[in-house]
Design an enzyme around this catalytic site. Sequence first.
Site, PDB file in Angstrom:
ATOM      1  N   GLY A  44       0.790  -1.232   0.000  1.00  0.00           N
ATOM      2  CA  GLY A  44       0.000   0.000   0.000  1.00  0.00           C
ATOM      3  C   GLY A  44       0.819   1.278   0.000  1.00  0.00           C
ATOM      4  O   GLY A  44       0.260   2.367  -0.121  1.00  0.00           O
ATOM      5  N   GLU A  45       2.147   1.176   0.151  1.00  0.00           N
ATOM      6  CA  GLU A  45       2.979   2.389   0.089  1.00  0.00           C
ATOM      7  C   GLU A  45       2.891   3.012  -1.303  1.00  0.00           C
ATOM      8  O   GLU A  45       2.844   2.310  -2.305  1.00  0.00           O
ATOM      9  CB  GLU A  45       4.444   2.054   0.398  1.00  0.00           C
ATOM     10  CG  GLU A  45       4.734   1.854   1.860  1.00  0.00           C
ATOM     11  CD  GLU A  45       6.225   1.605   2.119  1.00  0.00           C
ATOM     12  OE1 GLU A  45       7.046   1.855   1.222  1.00  0.00           O
ATOM     13  OE2 GLU A  45       6.545   1.148   3.225  1.00  0.00           O
ATOM     14  N   GLN A 103     -12.036  19.954  12.020  1.00  0.00           N
ATOM     15  CA  GLN A 103     -11.415  20.061  13.349  1.00  0.00           C
ATOM     16  C   GLN A 103     -10.448  21.252  13.286  1.00  0.00           C
ATOM     17  O   GLN A 103      -9.256  21.101  13.125  1.00  0.00           O
ATOM     18  CB  GLN A 103     -10.683  18.761  13.692  1.00  0.00           C
ATOM     19  CG  GLN A 103     -11.618  17.554  13.748  1.00  0.00           C
ATOM     20  CD  GLN A 103     -10.859  16.252  13.933  1.00  0.00           C
ATOM     21  OE1 GLN A 103     -10.442  15.917  15.037  1.00  0.00           O
ATOM     22  NE2 GLN A 103     -10.674  15.516  12.851  1.00  0.00           N
ATOM     23  N   LYS A 200     -29.952  25.384  15.374  1.00  0.00           N
ATOM     24  CA  LYS A 200     -29.812  23.927  15.427  1.00  0.00           C
ATOM     25  C   LYS A 200     -28.957  23.538  16.621  1.00  0.00           C
ATOM     26  O   LYS A 200     -27.954  24.171  16.913  1.00  0.00           O
ATOM     27  CB  LYS A 200     -29.135  23.492  14.114  1.00  0.00           C
ATOM     28  CG  LYS A 200     -28.794  22.049  13.993  1.00  0.00           C
ATOM     29  CD  LYS A 200     -27.844  21.837  12.831  1.00  0.00           C
ATOM     30  CE  LYS A 200     -26.423  22.189  13.213  1.00  0.00           C
ATOM     31  NZ  LYS A 200     -25.438  21.918  12.175  1.00  0.00           N
TER      32      LYS A 200
END
Length: 327
Positions: A44-45, A103, A200
């Site tokens: 997956g690299e 975030q 909300k």
Amino acid sequence: MSNHYSDPRLKIFALNSNKPLAEKIAQTVGVELGKSSVRKFSDGEIQMNIEESIRGSHVYLIQSTSSPVNDNLMELLIMIDAMKRASAETINIVMPYYGYARQDRKARSREPITAKLVADMLMTAGSDRLLTLDLHAAQIQGFFDIPVDHLMAAPLIADYFIDKGLVGDDIVVVSPDHGGVTRARKLAEYLKAPIAIIDKRRPRANVAEVMNIIGNVDGKKCILIDDMIDTAGTITLAANALSKAGAVEVYASCTHPVLSGPALERIENSTIKRLVVTDSIYLSPERVTDKVDQISVGHLMGEAIKRIHENRPVSPLFETKHIMHND
């Protein structure tokens, strides 16, 4: 390609997140996309190779950090490193969708600020500039110590609704929460319309609960606007609340169609008549349903690249085409 760009030192490369948008951007600028290859080792690299000389070039690297977010972010960081080592003169990141932006502050104890972390990673890897579109919070620009050009899709979204004749006092632009009021006010200015706000309360992440509507929507056509739609919980609850409050038609719009999980199903089953999104995030054809209209930011971002490269102001790109035609 008919409109070749005059300066051969301007090069545009695209990674895997949004090739169709990259093609449109390159076409607007008048260059071919640069040649590079991205492969993966069996574990997956990511393995990357730039297949043309970029020595002394001003490189614009197009990558949205949309799903799969971590793969796309790592691809980008590795490519920046490759370009730095290949002696690019400047490395300019063109990121239509800036992931990890939600975030952007510590809302509770012991939380990370991922928007700042991503900024640090991009700068440490070696980028010289960021060109982006509708950040989740405009203050994210301050996390960078390099120039940030922050484009807005509101003029393009406004043009869509102006072309449909949705302007004036019969229209109300609605922010689905308090945080998006500035965005709603901007669109309302373009459409010469009043605004309303949905008050909300959100008990936990990705769960929204509508309370009440501030402003008059009875008998009006409403246009909801947000920077992104993820699971579509907020926007569909808001749309249904507007319909209950007497809105005759409800449209929804956003810059970034994240549209994960149950989003499309929720939109199909809601009172939303049309959902207007940009192509900042690639949507496969089966995800562009009858309710979804996609407008391209390719021309906008291509124009911005040309202006940056030629040291011309980017500010004219903040007007709608209707305002520009009236000048």
